[in-house]
Design a protein around this motif. Structure first.
Motif, PDB file in Angstrom:
ATOM      1  N   ALA A  48       0.852  -1.189   0.000  1.00 34.10           N
ATOM      2  CA  ALA A  48       0.000   0.000   0.000  1.00 34.10           C
ATOM      3  C   ALA A  48       0.893   1.248   0.000  1.00 34.10           C
ATOM      4  O   ALA A  48       0.642   2.204  -0.730  1.00 34.10           O
ATOM      5  N   PHE A  49       1.936   1.224   0.807  1.00 36.61           N
ATOM      6  CA  PHE A  49       2.947   2.285   0.868  1.00 36.61           C
ATOM      7  C   PHE A  49       4.132   1.696   1.601  1.00 36.61           C
ATOM      8  O   PHE A  49       3.964   0.935   2.551  1.00 36.61           O
ATOM      9  N   ASP A  50       5.310   2.056   1.210  1.00 39.82           N
ATOM     10  CA  ASP A  50       6.526   1.521   1.816  1.00 39.82           C
ATOM     11  C   ASP A  50       6.674   2.059   3.241  1.00 39.82           C
ATOM     12  O   ASP A  50       6.775   3.269   3.453  1.00 39.82           O
ATOM     13  N   TYR A  51       6.672   1.159   4.227  1.00 42.90           N
ATOM     14  CA  TYR A  51       6.835   1.572   5.629  1.00 42.90           C
ATOM     15  C   TYR A  51       8.105   2.404   5.824  1.00 42.90           C
ATOM     16  O   TYR A  51       8.114   3.361   6.593  1.00 42.90           O
ATOM     17  N   LYS A  52       9.164   2.024   5.138  1.00 40.40           N
ATOM     18  CA  LYS A  52      10.438   2.737   5.266  1.00 40.40           C
ATOM     19  C   LYS A  52      10.278   4.206   4.860  1.00 40.40           C
ATOM     20  O   LYS A  52      10.782   5.104   5.541  1.00 40.40           O
ATOM     21  N   LEU A  53       9.561   4.452   3.774  1.00 43.76           N
ATOM     22  CA  LEU A  53       9.344   5.832   3.320  1.00 43.76           C
ATOM     23  C   LEU A  53       8.441   6.599   4.272  1.00 43.76           C
ATOM     24  O   LEU A  53       8.667   7.787   4.535  1.00 43.76           O
ATOM     25  N   LEU A  54       7.425   5.939   4.818  1.00 44.54           N
ATOM     26  CA  LEU A  54       6.536   6.599   5.758  1.00 44.54           C
ATOM     27  C   LEU A  54       7.277   6.949   7.046  1.00 44.54           C
ATOM     28  O   LEU A  54       7.149   8.064   7.555  1.00 44.54           O
ATOM     29  N   ALA A  56      10.446   7.487   7.386  1.00 41.37           N
ATOM     30  CA  ALA A  56      11.387   8.570   7.086  1.00 41.37           C
ATOM     31  C   ALA A  56      10.664   9.919   7.031  1.00 41.37           C
ATOM     32  O   ALA A  56      11.169  10.926   7.559  1.00 41.37           O
ATOM     33  N   ALA A  57       9.490   9.967   6.437  1.00 41.04           N
ATOM     34  CA  ALA A  57       8.734  11.221   6.340  1.00 41.04           C
ATOM     35  C   ALA A  57       8.311  11.709   7.722  1.00 41.04           C
ATOM     36  O   ALA A  57       8.426  12.898   8.036  1.00 41.04           O
ATOM     37  N   VAL A  58       7.838  10.790   8.553  1.00 45.01           N
ATOM     38  CA  VAL A  58       7.405  11.173   9.897  1.00 45.01           C
ATOM     39  C   VAL A  58       8.606  11.569  10.749  1.00 45.01           C
ATOM     40  O   VAL A  58       8.568  12.578  11.457  1.00 45.01           O
ATOM     41  N   ASP A  59       9.689  10.817  10.670  1.00 41.95           N
ATOM     42  CA  ASP A  59      10.894  11.155  11.436  1.00 41.95           C
ATOM     43  C   ASP A  59      11.440  12.527  11.056  1.00 41.95           C
ATOM     44  O   ASP A  59      11.860  13.296  11.917  1.00 41.95           O
ATOM     45  N   SER A  93       0.824  18.602   7.155  1.00 42.28           N
ATOM     46  CA  SER A  93       2.191  18.581   6.647  1.00 42.28           C
ATOM     47  C   SER A  93       2.474  17.272   5.914  1.00 42.28           C
ATOM     48  O   SER A  93       3.019  17.277   4.802  1.00 42.28           O
ATOM     49  N   LEU A  94       2.103  16.150   6.505  1.00 42.56           N
ATOM     50  CA  LEU A  94       2.334  14.852   5.866  1.00 42.56           C
ATOM     51  C   LEU A  94       1.480  14.688   4.617  1.00 42.56           C
ATOM     52  O   LEU A  94       1.936  14.125   3.619  1.00 42.56           O
TER      53      LEU A  94
END
Length: 123
Positions: A48-54, A56-59, A93-94
């Motif tokens: 659905a969406f790459d956890y790694k990218l999510l 990184a965006a939140v961090d 923002s996200l």
């Protein structure tokens, strides 16, 4: 329809202006931030969406708030740094960086403690 969620943490201090109670004094929280995405389908890898990218965006977003006095940040010069305002700020923002035709930020939950949290979402 798919939903995925990650949870991250940050620590910050704040005080609530014009509040009749203990929270008017400077105090801190170990905040828990849960971000949920909704996807209408899967990508080529079956995600659905790459956890790694999510993560990184939140961090990256949380770096601006971690170990800070929230009242001193520009966005809270006049606005109270409540969980409600944090949740809306983080959501928007996200959404600007993540939302596309297939994936959208569904909700952001901010927890100040194990027993108190606020969720922000838009229809």
């Amino acid at each position: 329809m798919y939903e995925i969620e990650i949870t991250r943490h940050f620590s910050a201090a704040h005080s609530l202006r014009d509040y009749a109670g203990d929270c008017a004094r400077l105090h801190g929280h170990n905040y828990q931030v849960a971000v949920t995405l909704r996807a209408t389908g899967l990508d080529e890898q079956g995600m659905a969406f790459d956890y790694k990218l999510l993560k990184a965006a939140v961090d990256e977003l949380l770096q601006n708030y971690d170990h800070r006095c929230l009242n001193e940040l520009e966005e809270f010069r006049e606005l109270n740094p409540t969980s409600e305002n944090l949740a809306r700020l983080f959501y928007r923002s996200l959404a600007r960086s993540i939302n596309c035709d297939r994936v959208r930020v569904a909700r952001v939950r901010i927890g100040e403690s194990e027993s108190s949290s606020c969720t922000y979402f838009e229809d």
